[in-house]
Design an enzyme around this catalytic site. Sequence first.
Site, PDB file in Angstrom:
ATOM      1  N   THR A 107      -0.625   0.702   6.894  1.00 37.76           N
ATOM      2  CA  THR A 107      -0.336  -0.361   5.423  1.00 37.76           C
ATOM      3  C   THR A 107      -0.188  -1.586   6.650  1.00 37.76           C
ATOM      4  O   THR A 107       0.451  -1.812   7.811  1.00 37.76           O
ATOM      5  CB  THR A 107       0.908  -0.082   5.104  1.00 37.76           C
ATOM      6  N   GLY A 108      -1.003  -2.632   6.067  1.00 36.38           N
ATOM      7  CA  GLY A 108      -0.896  -4.160   6.728  1.00 36.38           C
ATOM      8  C   GLY A 108      -2.182  -4.872   6.565  1.00 36.38           C
ATOM      9  O   GLY A 108      -2.893  -4.517   5.510  1.00 36.38           O
TER      10      GLY A 108
ATOM     11  N   THR B  60       0.788  -1.237   0.085  1.00 35.97           N
ATOM     12  CA  THR B  60       0.019  -0.111   0.114  1.00 35.97           C
ATOM     13  C   THR B  60       0.949   1.195   0.035  1.00 35.97           C
ATOM     14  O   THR B  60       2.150   1.082   0.440  1.00 35.97           O
ATOM     15  CB  THR B  60      -0.870  -0.045   1.248  1.00 35.97           C
TER      16      THR B  60
ATOM     17  N   GLY C 207     -10.767  -3.144   2.064  1.00 35.55           N
ATOM     18  CA  GLY C 207      -9.747  -3.146   3.143  1.00 35.55           C
ATOM     19  C   GLY C 207      -9.824  -1.895   3.933  1.00 35.55           C
ATOM     20  O   GLY C 207     -10.778  -1.163   4.248  1.00 35.55           O
ATOM     21  N   ASP C 208      -8.782  -1.694   4.848  1.00 34.76           N
ATOM     22  CA  ASP C 208      -8.833  -0.456   5.725  1.00 34.76           C
ATOM     23  C   ASP C 208      -8.422   0.775   5.015  1.00 34.76           C
ATOM     24  O   ASP C 208      -8.782   1.804   5.590  1.00 34.76           O
ATOM     25  CB  ASP C 208      -7.487  -0.652   6.831  1.00 34.76           C
TER      26      ASP C 208
ATOM     27  N   ARG D 286     -13.939  -6.888  -2.028  1.00 37.50           N
ATOM     28  CA  ARG D 286     -13.370  -6.934  -0.670  1.00 37.50           C
ATOM     29  C   ARG D 286     -12.911  -5.411  -0.605  1.00 37.50           C
ATOM     30  O   ARG D 286     -12.463  -4.902  -1.501  1.00 37.50           O
ATOM     31  CB  ARG D 286     -12.296  -7.877  -0.472  1.00 37.50           C
TER      32      ARG D 286
ATOM     33  N   GLY E 177      -5.550  -5.494   6.515  1.00 44.91           N
ATOM     34  CA  GLY E 177      -6.549  -4.738   6.386  1.00 44.91           C
ATOM     35  C   GLY E 177      -7.845  -5.110   7.237  1.00 44.91           C
ATOM     36  O   GLY E 177      -8.426  -4.146   8.135  1.00 44.91           O
TER      37      GLY E 177
END
Length: 332
Positions: free
Chosen positions: A250-251, A199, A229-230, A227, A253
């Site tokens: 970042t990671g 990200t 994510g965060d 989907r 999500g």
Amino acid sequence: MLTLACTGAVAKHAEQPIAIAIHGGAGTIEKSRFTPEKEQAYRAKLQEAVEAGYKVLENGGDSLDAITKAINILEDSPFFNAGKGAVYTYDESHELDASIMDGRNRQAGAISGVKHVKNPINLAREVMDSSVHVMLSGEGAEEFAKKQGVELVKSDYFNTPDRYKSLLRAKEKLRQKESGTKNYQAAHQSLPVELKMGTVGAVAVDKHGNLSAGTSTGGMTAKRYGRVGDSPIIGAGTFADNQSCAVSATGHGEYFIRYNVAADICARVEYQNKSIEQAGKEVIFGPMFQSGGTGGVIIVDSQGNISMPFNTKGMYRARKSNSTPTYVGIFK
Ligand code: ASP
């Protein structure tokens, strides 16, 4: 009287620090996987992005313009999972997410699941600046992009051989694991982290003391279509408020959403008077990490402090402020 007037003048001219930090994703990023040339190329791109953003701040520009500039450079590079380098969904397409937040007034804009927007952060910014909404998704977001004159590209613009290879590897692993576990979710959960993550993001404070944060991503390799994510979720992947700090995450999500990571860090700064360093560490190494959530964040506050904690082997990152020279990091 004279003394008071002089003190006032000094305080008024005390320099407001300017600072910017960027990331290009966290994960199993180990030195042994890089040739010297590859490492150099990644470092050069991170340096180019952070310095371009810093230049905007140095010229008196606002933090929103600075982070947009830096993120555009990362989005246009195939190295990072955003824009050009976006990962593939399970069914071999690309769905991009992004969000941006203005710390002056908590205005925010976000988009999810777009397939033809060259620079998703620009569309998130349009949503913030020119619509009455905070988040637009899919076709509605793309329709809005057309109306606002945001650059659209054919979907094959996002096709890159390396990301396609990652998708094939991820699918192969999913097939093996699925036959063992009979459960897609468990199989996906156990995919190697480097197949899933990446990200880009930026946070900055400008000469008026205004904070901003932005994040842009292709999501996770082999994600189900639809989907989210965060990264496009305000509070999870992105947050900025002049009262506390600006954060881009970042990671993994799903964890960052459930632990409301970006907003939690800023809440600790605002309500518990913690430094950004302390607050960032508590959230990144706290209960989320213990329950399996991996990743990292970049944080800046209005005094120009920068913190970049991550609980993975590496995180592409860079920072620069008026009191510290450019720093570029990849590994722990
Ligand atoms: N947070 C992103 C997502 O879950 C992926 C990443 O940052 O690696 O979509």
